[in-house]
Design an enzyme around this catalytic site. Structure first.
Site, mmCIF file in Angstrom:
data_model
loop_
_atom_site.group_PDB
_atom_site.id
_atom_site.type_symbol
_atom_site.label_atom_id
_atom_site.label_comp_id
_atom_site.label_asym_id
_atom_site.label_seq_id
_atom_site.Cartn_x
_atom_site.Cartn_y
_atom_site.Cartn_z
ATOM 1 N N ASP A 1 0.855 -1.177 0.000
ATOM 2 C CA ASP A 1 0.000 0.000 0.000
ATOM 3 C C ASP A 1 0.896 1.234 0.000
ATOM 4 O OD1 ASP A 1 -2.764 1.188 0.493
ATOM 5 O OD2 ASP A 1 -1.626 2.056 2.159
ATOM 6 N N GLU B 1 -1.782 -1.217 -6.036
ATOM 7 C CA GLU B 1 -2.956 -0.632 -6.673
ATOM 8 C C GLU B 1 -2.599 -0.061 -8.030
ATOM 9 O OE1 GLU B 1 -4.466 2.379 -4.108
ATOM 10 O OE2 GLU B 1 -5.637 0.963 -2.928
ATOM 11 N N CYS C 1 -12.838 -3.957 5.518
ATOM 12 C CA CYS C 1 -12.084 -4.799 6.454
ATOM 13 C C CYS C 1 -11.468 -5.972 5.692
ATOM 14 C CB CYS C 1 -13.002 -5.316 7.565
ATOM 15 S SG CYS C 1 -12.210 -6.562 8.618
ATOM 16 N N CYS D 1 -13.220 -9.502 7.056
ATOM 17 C CA CYS D 1 -14.606 -9.881 6.769
ATOM 18 C C CYS D 1 -15.220 -9.102 5.616
ATOM 19 C CB CYS D 1 -15.472 -9.711 8.023
ATOM 20 S SG CYS D 1 -15.662 -7.977 8.504
ATOM 21 N N CYS E 1 -13.571 -1.668 11.971
ATOM 22 C CA CYS E 1 -14.541 -2.627 11.453
ATOM 23 C C CYS E 1 -15.595 -2.868 12.542
ATOM 24 C CB CYS E 1 -13.832 -3.934 11.102
ATOM 25 S SG CYS E 1 -14.977 -5.299 10.758
ATOM 26 N N ASP F 1 -3.190 1.419 6.777
ATOM 27 C CA ASP F 1 -2.282 1.063 5.681
ATOM 28 C C ASP F 1 -2.095 -0.451 5.577
ATOM 29 O OD1 ASP F 1 -1.959 3.750 5.163
ATOM 30 O OD2 ASP F 1 -0.147 3.926 6.390
#
Ligand SMILES: [Zn+2]
Length: 273
Positions: free
Chosen positions: A77, A161, A228, A231, A245, A254
């Site tokens: 990230d 990304e 999250c 989940c 979360c 991060d």
């Protein structure tokens, strides 16, 4: 100007000495301060001018030399507070030179704003600013090369990304080199320096990975920091560095982002396999 090797262009590397030499058909022989080793077969030389300096860009071609497998994969990230965070929790801090540069550039920009248009003082300040940007660009590029090298050497697959290039170029704040109204603000300046860096870092990483036979996976960037990673629930973000979360509580923003990136790239949670 592009000069194709064999078509009158020649490159003689520095070979331990300080100066390399380039011969270009239209220009003749020139002395060149060489900044890094040239790897591969020289295909072309390009002359580029930036303010009052000239650069020789050397285009080379080389066969990929695969590095031995490491059995490790990672999601990374790219961030603002930290340069990068990996899905296994490693952190690369932002280099110190960004802070130093930020102060110098902020000071020069204020001096420029106070100087009379067309005056000698204005011209001197402008040159000093160009020099500062050049210094940052060079330091940042070196930092990107070293960081990418370390990642490529130690991982088979690296996920990150896909860049939000549109968001970066359409920024109302302008770019670091051509600041708009908001860039003078401290946070804005820092941000723009970092923005300009992510594109370059990704490009350098992809190139190094390719020539080492490594795999880079670019994942869709939507919600990587806010979902999250355990989940998938949508988190809240009370602070820049923390997401919460409903089921799993506070997570490092991060690290959560890096794990989502690893998952989207099919690397599990990004733990070493
Ligand atoms: Zn959760």
């Amino acid at each position: 100007m592009l000069f194709v090797a064999g078509d009158g262009a020649r490159w003689d590397p520095a070979d331990g000495g300080r100066w390399a030499h380039a011969s270009l058909k239209a220009v003749g022989g020139i002395k060149v301060g060489q900044h890094r080793p040239v790897v591969g077969r020289v295909k072309a030389l390009q002359l580029k001018r930036e303010h009052r300096r000239w650069y020789v860009i050397i285009v080379t071609e080389s066969e990929p030399v695969p590095l031995p497998s490491t059995g490790r994969s990672v999601g990374i990230d790219l961030g603002v507070a930290r340069f990068l965070t990996t899905s296994v929790g490693d952190v690369v801090a932002n280099p110190r030179f960004l802070e130093v540069a930020q102060e110098r550039i902020g000071g020069l920009q204020r001096r420029r704003a106070r100087s009379r248009p067309g005056s000698g003082n204005r011209r001197r300040v402008r040159r000093a600013l160009a020099k500062e940007w050049r210094r940052i660009r060079n330091q940042r590029r070196d930092f990107h090369h070293k960081t990418a090298r370390a990642l490529v050497d130690t991982h088979d697959t690296i996920a990150l990304e896909q860049l939000r290039v549109a968001a970066m170029t359409a920024s109302a704040a302008g770019t670091a080199e051509h600041p708009g109204a908001n860039v003078e603000a401290k946070a804005g300046l820092n941000r723009s320096i970092l923005d300009a860096g992510w594109t370059q870092f990704t490009r350098i990483l992809v190139a190094k990975a390719e020539s080492a036979g490594r795999r880079v996976v670019l994942v869709h960037p939507a919600n990587t920091s806010i979902d999250c990673h355990i989940c998938g629930a949508s988190c809240t973000r009370p602070r820049q560095d923390t997401v919460v979360c409903p089921a799993h509580g506070e997570l490092d923003a991060d690290l959560n982002g890096a794990r989502n990136i690893a998952t989207r790239a099919g690397l599990g949670s990004g733990q070493a396999s």
